[in-house]
Design a protein around this motif. Structure first.
Motif: not given
Length: 73
Positions: A23-34, A36-44
């Motif tokens: 989702d983040a890659k498809a939307a292009g870079y923005s700190a806010e857009g990425w 959820p990815w950063i948080e999901a990666a930290a959780v896992v």
């Protein structure tokens, strides 16, 4: 080398992180857009580390097994 046991909950967390990354890659870079990815990666990552410590498994080997299992299904 001992067989790595891969719990379903870790695979599910990894799949959530992969979906958030897509989702983040498809939307292009923005700190806010990425975020959820950063948080999901930290959780896992934290879940993998905790599970490895609790079961005496090698954290790196467990992580690689989780990632492989998440990509399979």
């Amino acid at each position: 080398m001992a067989k790595i046991e891969v719990p379903d909950d870790l695979v599910a967390l990894q799949r959530e992180a992969l979906a958030a990354a897509a989702d983040a890659k498809a939307a292009g870079y923005s700190a806010e857009g990425w975020r959820p990815w950063i948080e999901a990666a930290a959780v896992v990552q934290n879940a993998i580390a905790e599970h490895a410590a609790a079961t005496g498994q090698n954290r790196y080997e467990l992580e690689m097994a989780v990632k492989a299992a998440a990509r399979e299904g």
